[in-house]
Motif scaffolding. Structure first.
Motif, short mmCIF file in Angstrom:
data_model
loop_
_atom_site.label_atom_id
_atom_site.label_comp_id
_atom_site.label_asym_id
_atom_site.label_seq_id
_atom_site.Cartn_x
_atom_site.Cartn_y
_atom_site.Cartn_z
N TYR A 15 43.28 -3.87 -36.77
CA TYR A 15 44.40 -4.72 -37.11
C TYR A 15 45.54 -3.91 -37.74
O TYR A 15 46.70 -4.07 -37.37
N TYR A 16 45.20 -3.03 -38.67
CA TYR A 16 46.24 -2.28 -39.38
C TYR A 16 47.02 -1.38 -38.42
O TYR A 16 48.26 -1.35 -38.46
N VAL A 17 46.31 -0.64 -37.58
CA VAL A 17 46.99 0.25 -36.64
C VAL A 17 47.87 -0.55 -35.69
O VAL A 17 49.03 -0.20 -35.45
N ALA A 18 47.32 -1.64 -35.15
CA ALA A 18 48.09 -2.47 -34.20
C ALA A 18 49.31 -3.08 -34.87
O ALA A 18 50.41 -3.10 -34.30
N ALA A 19 49.12 -3.57 -36.11
CA ALA A 19 50.22 -4.24 -36.80
C ALA A 19 51.35 -3.27 -37.14
O ALA A 19 52.53 -3.56 -36.90
N MET A 20 51.00 -2.12 -37.70
CA MET A 20 52.04 -1.16 -38.09
C MET A 20 52.79 -0.61 -36.88
O MET A 20 54.01 -0.44 -36.92
N TRP A 21 52.06 -0.37 -35.79
CA TRP A 21 52.74 0.15 -34.60
C TRP A 21 53.62 -0.93 -33.97
O TRP A 21 54.73 -0.66 -33.49
N LEU A 22 53.15 -2.18 -33.98
CA LEU A 22 53.92 -3.28 -33.42
C LEU A 22 55.20 -3.51 -34.23
O LEU A 22 56.28 -3.75 -33.67
N VAL A 23 55.08 -3.39 -35.56
CA VAL A 23 56.26 -3.52 -36.43
C VAL A 23 57.24 -2.38 -36.13
O VAL A 23 58.46 -2.60 -36.07
N TYR A 24 56.71 -1.19 -35.94
CA TYR A 24 57.57 -0.03 -35.63
C TYR A 24 58.29 -0.23 -34.29
O TYR A 24 59.48 0.07 -34.16
N GLU A 25 57.57 -0.78 -33.30
CA GLU A 25 58.18 -1.02 -31.98
C GLU A 25 59.23 -2.12 -32.03
O GLU A 25 60.32 -1.98 -31.48
N LEU A 26 58.89 -3.23 -32.70
CA LEU A 26 59.81 -4.36 -32.74
C LEU A 26 61.00 -4.09 -33.66
O LEU A 26 62.12 -4.52 -33.39
N GLY A 27 60.76 -3.37 -34.77
CA GLY A 27 61.83 -3.09 -35.72
C GLY A 27 62.64 -1.86 -35.36
O GLY A 27 63.83 -1.80 -35.66
#
Length: 422
Positions: free
Chosen positions: A28-40
């Motif tokens: 969850y943590y890896v997916a969430a942080m990378w998704l935030v990085y991609e979207l932001g």
């Protein structure tokens, strides 16, 4: 260790439940942080995500009195089920076309808040299900569950993000949290809290406030408060490194490297945890000084080295002191702190120690935008070196004996007002 897992069913249920939920947390943590990085699109958003995720950890002291009074088994089961529901909302939002960086930033701190019950719950229940002389081995095994799983699944998640995407990993998370809830449901532990008559809301709040104040009083009347100074600075540095690591890894190669750097953190901490049983024979004060000096130095060097494989290796080595001292100090406190106070003591020290992490994350992400992620990465090594400096300068800390000789007097817990609190 085999005896604990085979003959002690409660320990096995707690251990495997923690193992599975850690799988979910890592993915969850890896997916969430990378998704935030991609979207932001910048390190600022990952810094903000880290800040929001870590803020609940600073409020863990609010959980302590509840852990000491609630049925821990039911608490563990319910928090896993709620996390599964929350994680499922992200894939649903994606498929319905409503997924935004703001939505993820709202969900992340809620899941993090639920996670704050797990560690003090485990710390409080462990002395009830294992013998006193098994505590170091038990904590080492739990550190293996935590760090070993992180080692494998952080690296795996970084690769899977490239292959199948972050959304698919969220769906895997749902399964892991449900499985953990089932495993925790097998726990059969008799509560040590006395049965009480039904209380009014006012009486319950008064008792909660009393327990909360007692937890802080014990910590600040003892030498435990001295442990926290170096920990606060180090956690500020750790918060900043988690915030800038996606950008740092992206600059050096991509999501695969992000997973590998996270795996290096887990690998180093795992080696330290597994070596804790061997390292505990040395005086705790001198051991801490030497380990954190070496750790901070290798961390700093890893930021200058252009070869990714060597940089990751040195970064992992810098986390060995953290893994070792977490197990050794945690087990020592479990053996000398009265069991009815464990939830409060662990939650207060964890909250105060972690207080700097969210601000380190926020400021680290901001500074990476002004300077570079590499500059913040190298500068963060100073937080690890600071622990060594604090222990050198403080006579009480540098004089601590090895844990087999550690007693309540050594950490200022022998006061009658501490040992008789209930």
């Amino acid at each position: 260790m085999k005896e604990l897992l085979i003959k002690n069913r409660n320990f096995a249920s707690l251990f495997f439940g923690r193992l599975v939920t850690n799988m979910g947390d890592s993915i969850y943590y890896v997916a969430a942080m990378w998704l935030v990085y991609e979207l932001g699109g910048s390190a600022f958003y990952t810094g903000l995500a880290g800040f929001l995720t870590l803020i609940p950890g600073t409020l863990q002291f609010l959980v302590g009195p509840l852990v000491d009074r609630w049925q821990i088994q039911k608490m563990l089961v319910r928090t896993q089920i709620i996390q599964a529901i929350l994680v499922m909302l992200i894939p649903l939002a994606h498929f319905m076309g409503y997924l935004t960086v703001s939505f993820i930033l709202i969900i992340m701190p809620i899941i993090s808040a639920l996670n704050q019950f797990t560690y003090p719950g485990q710390a409080a229940i462990l002395p009830r299900i294992v013998k006193k002389d098994q505590l170091v081995k038990s904590n080492s095994l739990f550190s293996f569950a935590f760090q070993g799983v992180d080692l494998a699944f952080n690296a795996l998640a970084g690769i899977l993000i490239t292959l199948v995407g972050a959304i698919t990993l969220y769906m895997v998370d749902v399964v892991t949290f449900i499985a953990a809830a089932i495993l925790f449901s097998f726990l059969k532990v008799k509560s040590e809290t006395k049965s009480k008559e039904k209380q009014t809301v006012g009486v319950a709040l008064a008792e909660y406030k009393k327990d909360l104040i007692e937890g802080f009083t014990i910590v600040f009347k003892s030498h435990l408060a001295k442990f926290l100074l170096g920990s606060i600075v180090a956690n500020f540095a750790i918060g900043s490194i988690y915030a800038i690591l996606p950008a740092f890894a992206d600059h050096r190669g991509g999501s695969e490297l992000y997973g590998l750097y996270l795996a290096a953190i887990s690998g180093g901490a795992l080696i330290g945890a597994l070596g804790a049983s061997w390292l505990e024979r040395y005086p705790l004060g001198k051991l801490t000084i030497v380990l954190f000096f070496l750790g901070g130095t290798t961390w700093m060097i890893s930021g200058f080295i252009p070869m990714n494989s060597l940089s990751i290796l040195l970064f992992g080595l810098s986390w060995i002191p953290i893994g070792a001292t977490n197990v050794i100090i945690g087990a020592a406190l479990q053996s000398i702190v009265p069991q009815h106070l464990l939830g409060r003591i662990f939650s207060v020290t964890s909250s105060l120690g972690a207080m700097a992490m969210p601000f380190g994350s926020l400021i680290g992400g901001y500074l990476a935008g002004i300077f570079t992620s590499t500059s913040v990465y190298i500068g963060s090594a100073g937080g690890i070196l600071f622990i060594s400096l604090v222990w050198i300068l403080n006579k009480t800390l540098r004089s601590l004996p090895h844990t087999s000789k550690l007693n309540p007097e050594e950490v200022g817990l022998a006061d009658e007002s501490v040992t008789t609190l209930s």
